[in-house]
Write an enzyme that holds these catalytic residues in place. Structure first.
Site, PDB file in Angstrom:
ATOM      1  N   ASP A 199       0.826  -1.215   0.000  1.00 19.77           N
ATOM      2  CA  ASP A 199       0.000   0.000   0.000  1.00 19.77           C
ATOM      3  C   ASP A 199       0.857   1.261   0.000  1.00 19.77           C
ATOM      4  O   ASP A 199       1.760   1.401   0.819  1.00 19.77           O
ATOM      5  CB  ASP A 199      -0.883   0.038   1.256  1.00 19.77           C
ATOM      6  CG  ASP A 199      -2.010  -0.987   1.192  1.00 19.77           C
ATOM      7  OD1 ASP A 199      -2.477  -1.291   0.083  1.00 19.77           O
ATOM      8  OD2 ASP A 199      -2.418  -1.473   2.268  1.00 19.77           O
ATOM      9  N   HIS A 206      -1.815   0.036  -3.703  1.00 13.24           N
ATOM     10  CA  HIS A 206      -3.112   0.683  -3.527  1.00 13.24           C
ATOM     11  C   HIS A 206      -2.900   2.132  -3.131  1.00 13.24           C
ATOM     12  O   HIS A 206      -2.004   2.448  -2.356  1.00 13.24           O
ATOM     13  CB  HIS A 206      -3.929  -0.036  -2.454  1.00 13.24           C
ATOM     14  CG  HIS A 206      -5.086   0.776  -1.970  1.00 13.24           C
ATOM     15  ND1 HIS A 206      -6.206   0.999  -2.734  1.00 13.24           N
ATOM     16  CD2 HIS A 206      -5.277   1.463  -0.811  1.00 13.24           C
ATOM     17  CE1 HIS A 206      -7.030   1.793  -2.070  1.00 13.24           C
ATOM     18  NE2 HIS A 206      -6.498   2.078  -0.913  1.00 13.24           N
ATOM     19  N   HIS A 247     -16.631   4.866   2.089  1.00 12.57           N
ATOM     20  CA  HIS A 247     -16.770   5.819   3.206  1.00 12.57           C
ATOM     21  C   HIS A 247     -18.214   5.984   3.638  1.00 12.57           C
ATOM     22  O   HIS A 247     -18.492   6.591   4.657  1.00 12.57           O
ATOM     23  CB  HIS A 247     -16.198   7.181   2.815  1.00 12.57           C
ATOM     24  CG  HIS A 247     -14.744   7.106   2.466  1.00 12.57           C
ATOM     25  ND1 HIS A 247     -14.317   6.901   1.171  1.00 12.57           N
ATOM     26  CD2 HIS A 247     -13.639   7.159   3.234  1.00 12.57           C
ATOM     27  CE1 HIS A 247     -12.988   6.847   1.165  1.00 12.57           C
ATOM     28  NE2 HIS A 247     -12.556   7.000   2.394  1.00 12.57           N
TER      29      HIS A 247
HETATM   30  N1  GLN Z   1      -4.804  -2.301   3.190  1.00 14.22           N
HETATM   31  C1  GLN Z   1      -5.376  -1.211   3.904  1.00 14.22           C
HETATM   32  C2  GLN Z   1      -6.830  -1.511   4.246  1.00 14.22           C
HETATM   33  O1  GLN Z   1      -7.464  -2.188   3.481  1.00 14.22           O
HETATM   34  C3  GLN Z   1      -5.326   0.046   3.092  1.00 14.22           C
HETATM   35  C4  GLN Z   1      -5.867   1.219   3.844  1.00 14.22           C
HETATM   36  C5  GLN Z   1      -5.685   2.527   3.139  1.00 14.22           C
HETATM   37  O2  GLN Z   1      -5.519   2.560   1.948  1.00 14.22           O
HETATM   38  N2  GLN Z   1      -5.730   3.619   3.856  1.00 14.22           N
HETATM   39  O3  GLN Z   1      -7.343  -1.055   5.247  1.00 14.22           O
HETATM   40 ZN    ZN Z   2      -7.158   3.398   0.527  1.00  8.34          ZN
END
Ligand code: GLN
Ligand code: ZN
Length: 766
Positions: free
Chosen positions: A606, A648, A702
């Protein structure tokens, strides 16, 4: 020689304001209760600064939610949808704007420059009516005065206020917000008149937008605004405060030629070139320089000897009686008080200074310049600096060597991404439009309890492992039932995506109360990186291996990337940031390779915070992106072609850095998209070639709302219009940890149905 503080944290040493706000919002306490907590906090802060000997003590740096929203309230610029009827703005309207209410959503929130603080974006247009509607600045000035403290009231300056706002709904995007200057200045004049009448002799305007790359129109607005305010401001000492970066030479010229201004505040921690500029371009005679030498963005004790010599060098330029020792920016971006840190050992504590300690540092510097140096205090500081420089806890030669060896050479996987994707597909055998999630599953009260009890040693390791194992197996089962293609273990063992890794890496320390306001009542507690970073033991292999053993589908290993760990920590200031980042990258690299060796075929790294670390000034972008992207590549340059690397990111406006994102060379990127899909997809529409796998989020996590199958299918079709079928992935926007299971199951069911629906359509279209 005098001392000044730009601003101070509002939350209180133990987050008193947070708890008071939340209890008020929940209807558990009254407005008076909330006001009482706020009044006590303000009084204790003023008293603390007065006792320390600070001459220029700020007021109106307190806020119930946000200082930009306070300015919106002062100007009466309440968006129409809140149906405000005029008059002094009270909690009702104020918190509705901040948080929304049963019928109307909140105003937008966005990051305050390159900090982790978020402000409420003003919504303005040609029809916005401005009227003086919150007397907070004057009230706080009077409140302090009644306590015997004559303060410097602080206002967000009119130009920065407009430059930070956006056109209201229905107003054309290109609306010139600066054209509203003449409409807001009358309100500023009223505030200034009242402050004068109340006895103020100083006023501070925060104009941080002055450190950005501004074109001449915007600079002209500064001149126009402060020229227009010249008469109303006469008789007052006027400080314009800037922070967070160097001030461009052109802006410096404009700023220092303003007649109505008598003092300038500069950030000399991030703005080392400003120091040179002051010396080379000169400083207007008879004006004050508020020299921001004590770092408001970090938790390190100041190197007092170094700051003192900086100040001494400025004395020659500005004159002794016009030089003021100050902080680089408001102290709200650092932790509150070291006194409450009981977990940290004395050695590390001696290296640190939180807001309360920084106030003392600033004053000690001012006194030293005035010839009253507190020798014992300076000696203790010098000893702490020396101990930090030479401590074996800080330096790990092996790590230093390995990180130094990285510089100057590139690190990337040997094979190009399309051949790698082919090799991976042979092994993984995924359908088109593969489905996956971002990592976390709902964090239940029960899970939090298990982790807390394990940490407090109330349950044994065995009990803990079996509880987490059970949770993972539940999450695996749900995903198999949903028929998701690439699974995750759900991250039940993690409280936070940075802290979890920091706790297992060496070179990190953690505070008990080192909270920093992020937005409203929300605070974060960044880890402190104090030493060379290394990874003594595997961090995630145990859980990932366990999760993979529960399923025949690919299980993603889940790591936080080096740039995100860096950007969400308090970083050491005794070496460049990129060096620390390379060290973290090497630690994560080891983890990646151990996961691969343990049979994990898909590993997600990430980089949620890569974009937010982008420097404020364009000239510095390329350098940052270069080392940030390099750090990411270091983590996975050593894996086999068949190991699939995902990353990500939590933002969608990456259009300006798309080439850096491509250059990260991940096999698959999942990215936030559903709140602004047009924005993200436009970059591909404009012809940017993207050959790696990409999963723009198909629904917003969200919100508790469940997206329908049709709606998700529609989104996927929109993406297929600009992206190749064989590179598109289907996934939510971000992790699911803040959602409830009922929501997650329903939303993912629809997500998988949508993917299947389109797969069928694609197959029959062939
Ligand atoms: N792998 C983390 C999650 O799924 C990524 C969180 C994020 O991108 N802030 O919570
Ligand atoms: Zn995220």
């Amino acid at each position: 020689m005098a001392s000044h503080i730009v601003g101070y944290p509002r939350m209180g040493p133990k987050r008193e304001l947070k708890f008071a706000l939340e209890s008020f919002w929940d209807g558990k306490s009254s407005a008076e209760d909330l006001e009482k907590v706020a009044t006590d906090l303000r009084a204790s802060i003023w008293k603390q600064m007065a006792d320390a000997g600070i001459k220029y003590i700020p007021s109106n740096t307190f806020s119930y939610y946000d200082q930009v929203l306070d300015t919106t309230a002062m100007l009466g610029a309440v968006p129409e949808r809140y149906s405000w009827a005029g008059g002094e703005i009270g909690f009702d309207t104020y918190f509705s704007m901040a948080r929304g209410n049963a019928t109307v959503p909140a105003m937008e929130m966005t990051k305050w420059f390159d900090t982790n603080y978020h402000f409420i974006v003003p919504e303005l247009g040609p029809n916005t009516k401005f009227s003086y509607s919150s007397h907070k600045a004057v009230n706080e000035y009077k409140e302090a005065k009644a306590l015997g403290v004559d303060t410097v009231p602080v206002l967000i300056g009119p130009v920065s206020y407009l430059l930070l706002s956006k056109p209201a709904k229905g107003v054309e995007k290109g609306f010139p917000l600066l054209s509203l200057l003449s409409s807001i200045l009358p309100v500023y004049k009223e505030v200034i008149a009242e402050l004068k009448a109340a006895g103020a002799s100083w006023i501070q305007f925060d104009e941080p937008t002055l450190v950005l790359d501004l074109d001449s129109d915007k600079l002209a607005a500064f001149s126009a605004a402060y020229t227009e305010l010249e008469a109303p401001l006469s008789g007052l000492n006027v400080l314009i405060e800037t922070y967070f970066a160097d001030i461009p030479a052109e802006s410096y010229k404009t700023l220092t030629s303003l007649n109505s201004v008598t003092a300038y505040g500069f950030d000399l921690v991030r703005g080392t070139q400003t120091l040179e500029l002051i010396k080379s371009a000169g400083f207007p005679s008879g004006k004050y320089l508020f020299a921001g030498v004590v770092d408001g963005r970090n938790i390190w004790a100041d190197d007092l000897a170094a700051s003192l010599s900086t100040l001494q060098s400025l004395e020659a330029v500005v004159g002794k009686d016009k030089l003021v020792a100050s902080t680089s920016c408001s102290l709200m971006h650092t932790a509150v008080d070291l006194v409450n840190e009981t977990k940290l050992d004395d050695e590390i504590k001696s290296w640190l200074a939180f807001a309360a300690q920084k106030v003392v540092e600033v004053n000690a510097l001012a006194k030293a310049l005035a010839g009253q140096k507190d020798e014992a205090y300076f000696a203790a500081n010098a000893a702490a600096q020396a101990s930090r420089r030479s401590s074996p806890r800080v330096t790990n030669e092996e790590v230093q060597k390995a990180a130094a060896a990285l510089k100057g050479s590139d690190h990337r996987r040997a094979t190009n991404v399309s051949s790698r994707l082919d090799a991976q597909q042979k092994k993984l055998n995924l359908p088109v439009l593969p489905t996956t999630t971002i990592g976390s599953f709902p964090q239940t009260v029960e899970l939090r309890r298990v982790r807390r009890e394990y940490k407090a040693k109330k349950i044994t390791e065995e009990e803990y492992v079996s509880a987490i194992k059970e949770e993972i197996s539940k999450v695996v089962k749900i995903q198999e039932e949903l028929d998701i293609d690439v699974l995750v273990h759900g991250e039940p063992e993690r409280n936070d995506m940075v802290e979890y890794f920091g706790e297992q890496l060496s070179g990190f320390a953690f505070t008990a109360n080192g909270w920093v306001q992020s937005y409203g009542s929300r605070c974060v507690k960044p880890p402190i990186i104090y030493g060379d970073v290394s990874r003594p033991n595997p961090m995630t292999v145990f859980w990932s291996k366990m999760a993979q053993s529960m399923t025949s589908r690919p299980m993603k290993g889940m790591l936080t990337g080096p740039v995100t760990i860096l950007n969400w920590s308090f970083v050491r200031n005794d070496q460049p940031r990129f060096e620390t980042c390379y060290q973290i990258a090497l630690a994560i690299k080891k983890e990646v390779e151990d996961l691969e060796a343990a049979g994990i075929q898909v590993i997600q790294i990430d980089e949620a915070a890569l974009r937010e670390g982008l420097p404020l000034r364009k000239a510095e972008h390329a350098f940052y992106l270069d080392w940030a992207v390099h750090s990411f590549r270091i983590t996975n340059c050593g894996v086999q072609d068949t190991t699939q690397i995902h990353t990500h990111m939590c933002y969608s406006n990456f259009n300006d850095i798309i080439h850096s994102i491509i250059n990260m060379d991940a096999d698959v990127i999942t990215i936030e998209n559903s709140r602004s899909d047009e924005k993200l997809l436009s970059v591909f529409r404009e012809g940017v070639k993207y050959g790696a796998g990409i999963g723009p989020g198909v629904y917003d996590i969200h919100s508790p709302r469940i997206p329908s199958t049709e709606e998700i299918a529609d989104r996927i079709n929109k993406m297929l219009a600009v992206l190749d079928t064989n590179i598109l992935w289907v996934n939510p926007d971000c992790g699911l940890k803040t959602r409830k299971y009922a929501e997650v199951k329903a939303a993912l069911t629809n997500m998988v149905s949508a993917a299947k629906l389109i797969r069928t359509e694609l197959a029959s279209a062939k």
